[in-house]
Design an enzyme around this catalytic site. Structure first.
Site, PDB file in Angstrom:
ATOM      1  N   ASP A   1     -26.161   6.652  14.293  1.00 36.68           N
ATOM      2  CA  ASP A   1     -27.316   5.903  14.807  1.00 36.68           C
ATOM      3  C   ASP A   1     -28.532   6.824  14.939  1.00 36.68           C
ATOM      4  O   ASP A   1     -28.842   7.289  16.038  1.00 36.68           O
ATOM      5  CB  ASP A   1     -26.993   5.299  16.179  1.00 36.68           C
ATOM      6  CG  ASP A   1     -25.804   4.357  16.135  1.00 36.68           C
ATOM      7  OD1 ASP A   1     -25.819   3.453  15.296  1.00 36.68           O
ATOM      8  OD2 ASP A   1     -24.872   4.537  16.933  1.00 36.68           O
TER       9      ASP A   1
ATOM     10  N   CYS B   1       0.835  -1.200   0.000  1.00 33.58           N
ATOM     11  CA  CYS B   1       0.000   0.000   0.000  1.00 33.58           C
ATOM     12  C   CYS B   1       0.875   1.257   0.000  1.00 33.58           C
ATOM     13  O   CYS B   1       1.496   1.573  -0.998  1.00 33.58           O
ATOM     14  CB  CYS B   1      -0.973  -0.016   1.177  1.00 33.58           C
ATOM     15  SG  CYS B   1      -2.314   1.196   1.010  1.00 33.58           S
TER      16      CYS B   1
ATOM     17  N   ASP C   1     -21.533  -7.589  18.100  1.00 31.17           N
ATOM     18  CA  ASP C   1     -21.710  -6.750  19.286  1.00 31.17           C
ATOM     19  C   ASP C   1     -21.113  -7.500  20.469  1.00 31.17           C
ATOM     20  O   ASP C   1     -21.614  -8.563  20.857  1.00 31.17           O
ATOM     21  CB  ASP C   1     -23.187  -6.468  19.540  1.00 31.17           C
ATOM     22  CG  ASP C   1     -23.790  -5.566  18.470  1.00 31.17           C
ATOM     23  OD1 ASP C   1     -23.020  -4.906  17.754  1.00 31.17           O
ATOM     24  OD2 ASP C   1     -25.024  -5.529  18.357  1.00 31.17           O
TER      25      ASP C   1
ATOM     26  N   HIS D   1      -3.718  -4.812  -0.124  1.00 29.62           N
ATOM     27  CA  HIS D   1      -3.182  -5.376   1.118  1.00 29.62           C
ATOM     28  C   HIS D   1      -3.254  -6.899   1.077  1.00 29.62           C
ATOM     29  O   HIS D   1      -4.322  -7.479   1.329  1.00 29.62           O
ATOM     30  CB  HIS D   1      -3.985  -4.864   2.322  1.00 29.62           C
ATOM     31  CG  HIS D   1      -3.704  -3.459   2.690  1.00 29.62           C
ATOM     32  ND1 HIS D   1      -2.781  -3.100   3.638  1.00 29.62           N
ATOM     33  CD2 HIS D   1      -4.221  -2.291   2.208  1.00 29.62           C
ATOM     34  CE1 HIS D   1      -2.746  -1.775   3.753  1.00 29.62           C
ATOM     35  NE2 HIS D   1      -3.604  -1.265   2.881  1.00 29.62           N
TER      36      HIS D   1
ATOM     37  N   GLU E   1      -2.173  -8.967   3.237  1.00 31.36           N
ATOM     38  CA  GLU E   1      -2.473  -9.463   4.583  1.00 31.36           C
ATOM     39  C   GLU E   1      -3.949  -9.307   4.941  1.00 31.36           C
ATOM     40  O   GLU E   1      -4.405  -9.833   5.963  1.00 31.36           O
ATOM     41  CB  GLU E   1      -1.596  -8.749   5.622  1.00 31.36           C
ATOM     42  CG  GLU E   1      -2.042  -7.359   6.041  1.00 31.36           C
ATOM     43  CD  GLU E   1      -1.728  -6.252   5.038  1.00 31.36           C
ATOM     44  OE1 GLU E   1      -1.920  -5.079   5.398  1.00 31.36           O
ATOM     45  OE2 GLU E   1      -1.300  -6.557   3.910  1.00 31.36           O
TER      46      GLU E   1
END
Length: 564
Positions: free
Chosen positions: A409, A84, A243, A194, A196
């Site tokens: 939210d 990158c 979550d 990337h 990885e």
């Protein structure tokens, strides 16, 4: 047993842990470059660059690494892999530097300048899985099939030019713009993507490079004539959210609620009539399952009672450290990314220090929620003038816009007449079938903070635009009213926000089946769609969602079927 150790040039920014883990997964040991004198002695250097071009070159110069690197790369016969920003620094210069400051020169190995994508023509940053057009037949890619997608996250790119075409290993197109996605000349290799973070495909790219070092086969690369009209397509991403919080016994679990209520509705014998926290599994085990099932990204959203000690939240840091050992797709962490003071010790930590702990533990992006709303309110009150002090600004400045996700939210505020709403709020016309309880055909989306518990007098569109101006690179857009309902995403909200900003938007809240993914991609401008409960409960499989997308003409990631 490999005959050499990989020398890792970690200049101190971003998630380098995943690069370490990916190299280890390929069976190689690592030694860190801490002194400039080590560069000349290295058998193979890997330079994973994260952050901004200007800051990276500044650090290289301060550490005395820049000239030894130029000397190492001069003959093109010393093995080197840049990732990158590690590729971009090989060019002569970049437009990514401080406003008003002089451009900082790069290493100057490849002719040309790195420039920014045109925000008026495409979403910037370029985030997600895209393909590659082969310009050379190289042993670096011997384990990778041509159609496999890889993961990109960048705002700046190197165009393919007559001056650098001898270097180009692969190119990629994004919204019609062709750019260099990998280079190779001799033993010097670099990728804009990337490896990885590109799943098994990326690990196979690393394996190809390391085996070429071992066997000395770099000189077998051969030029290929390409079709000038050849192009690749950015795929639509499926993101799985976990979550994470402690349950009543102190164990860290993945949970899911309806409109943020994560407790079971009823339990016999309970004093409150409420059950315990829903336990849908252990974070690392569940995330590993989703990686194997084809999730394009995974987000750990920390909703536990950590707010008094964010930087000492060791369980979440350990989750990231463990997950990054075996999960090679992007990892986002959210929850409590802000500046704060410990009321007991009086010690203060900046938002940058908090984010740095998560990046070093294995996160690729941090998600900022409540603090982004407050910062947006301050920006509006300040007449749109940035102070450089918000958590968004300070983290973006060091780690790049692509590392900062804003979680918005909002909840619907229904109105019958558009003109009845304060003009500072964006009023949206609702789709048929989603009108308000009294037949209202309009609403504005009021932002909330503190996990949806407190409403603020600012709308989602305003926060999204402000967050973009402050330096955020992506928006995770939730609708509290749709959360856990499984009736589909809030399409009017997604259209309003994705149409107002030039950074990518992730749709969240409401997915209940495969068709909802197809619908949100077909009918709005979002680039990714997030779900949680339907995957946790195995109501829908990730593969089924991708199959439905493909059948509807929506690009989904093509991944490797080979074992690494």
């Amino acid at each position: 047993m490999p005959s050499f150790k990989v020398s890792l040039l970690d200049y101190g920014a971003g998630n380098v842990r995943s690069v370490r883990n990916a190299i280890s997964a390929c069976g190689y040991e690592i030694e860190d470059i801490t002194e400039a004198s080590q560069i000349a002695q290295a058998k193979a250097i890997v330079f994973p660059g994260v952050g901004s071009y200007g800051s990276a070159m500044k650090v290289l110069k301060e550490k005395g690494f820049d000239q030894p690197l130029r000397d190492y790369l001069k003959g093109r016969d010393r093995p080197f892999l840049g990732i990158c920003l590690g590729m971009q620094t090989l060019f002569e210069s970049s437009d990514e530097h401080e406003e008003g400051a002089e451009a900082i020169p790069g290493l100057g190995v490849i002719p040309g300048k790195v420039i920014k994508f045109d925000e008026s023509k495409m979403a910037v940053p370029h985030i997600g899985w895209n393909g590659r057009i082969l310009h050379q037949d190289s042993p670096i890619l011997k384990f990778v099939d041509a159609e496999e997608d890889v993961y990109f996250v960048h705002s700046y790119y190197a165009p393919v030019t007559d001056e650098n075409k001898e270097w180009v290993l692969t190119s990629t197109t994004y919204s019609g713009q062709r750019f260099v996605s990998a280079v190779q000349r001799g033993s010097v290799v670099a990728t804009q993507f990337h490896p990885e973070k590109s799943g098994k495909t990326g690990l196979n790219v690393l394996k190809g490079f390391l085996e070429a070092v071992e066997n000395g086969t770099f000189d077998q690369a051969k030029k290929i004539d390409i079709d000038p009209a050849a192009h690749t397509d950015l795929t639509k991403r499926i993101v799985v959210a976990l979550d994470v919080r402690t349950n009543d016994h102190g164990d860290l679990v993945v949970t899911k609620g309806d409109q943020y209520d994560v407790r079971e509705n009823h339990k016999e014998g309970s004093e409150t009539g409420r059950g315990g926290v829903r336990n849908l599994g252990k974070p690392v085990a569940l995330a590993s399952r989703y990686y194997e099932e084809g999730a394009d990204e995974i987000a750990f959203l920390n909703i536990t009672s950590f707010r008094e000690g964010v930087i000492e939240d060791m369980p979440m840091l350990q989750v990231l450290e463990q997950a990054s050992k075996s999960i090679f797709v992007p990892l986002t962490v959210g929850g409590g990314i802000r500046s704060y003071s410990d009321p007991k010790s009086g010690q203060t930590w900046s938002a940058l220090e908090v984010a740095a702990r998560y990046f070093r533990a294995g996160a690729d992006k941090v998600s900022i929620g409540s603090d982004a709303v407050y910062a947006s309110e301050d920006l509006v009150a300040n007449g749109g003038k940035c102070t450089g002090e918000s958590s968004i600004e300070v983290i973006s400045h060091v780690y790049g816009a692509q590392a900062v996700v804003i979680s918005i939210d909002p909840k619907r505020v229904f109105v019958s007449v558009k003109e009845s709403v304060n003009k500072k709020h964006v009023v949206v016309e609702l789709d048929d079938g989603s009108v308000g309880p009294n037949g209202e055909k309009f609403c504005w989306y009021q932002c909330t903070v503190k996990g949806g518990r407190e409403a603020r007098d600012i709308c989602a569109v305003t926060v999204a635009k402000a967050a973009q101006d402050l330096g955020a690179g992506e928006i995770m857009l939730n609708c509290i009213d749709m959360d856990g309902q499984c009736n589909g995403y809030d399409l009017p909200l997604m259209r309003a926000v994705s149409g107002a900003v030039s950074i990518p938007v992730i749709a969240s809240s409401g997915a209940g089946n495969e068709s909802h993914f197809v619908q949100v991609f077909k009918e709005t401008g979002v680039q990714a769609a997030l779900a949680a409960g339907i995957f946790h409960r195995k109501v829908v499989e990730i593969e089924a969602c991708k199959n439905a997308m493909t059948k509807s003409g929506i690009e989904a990631r093509k991944s490797s079927k080979r074992n690494t």
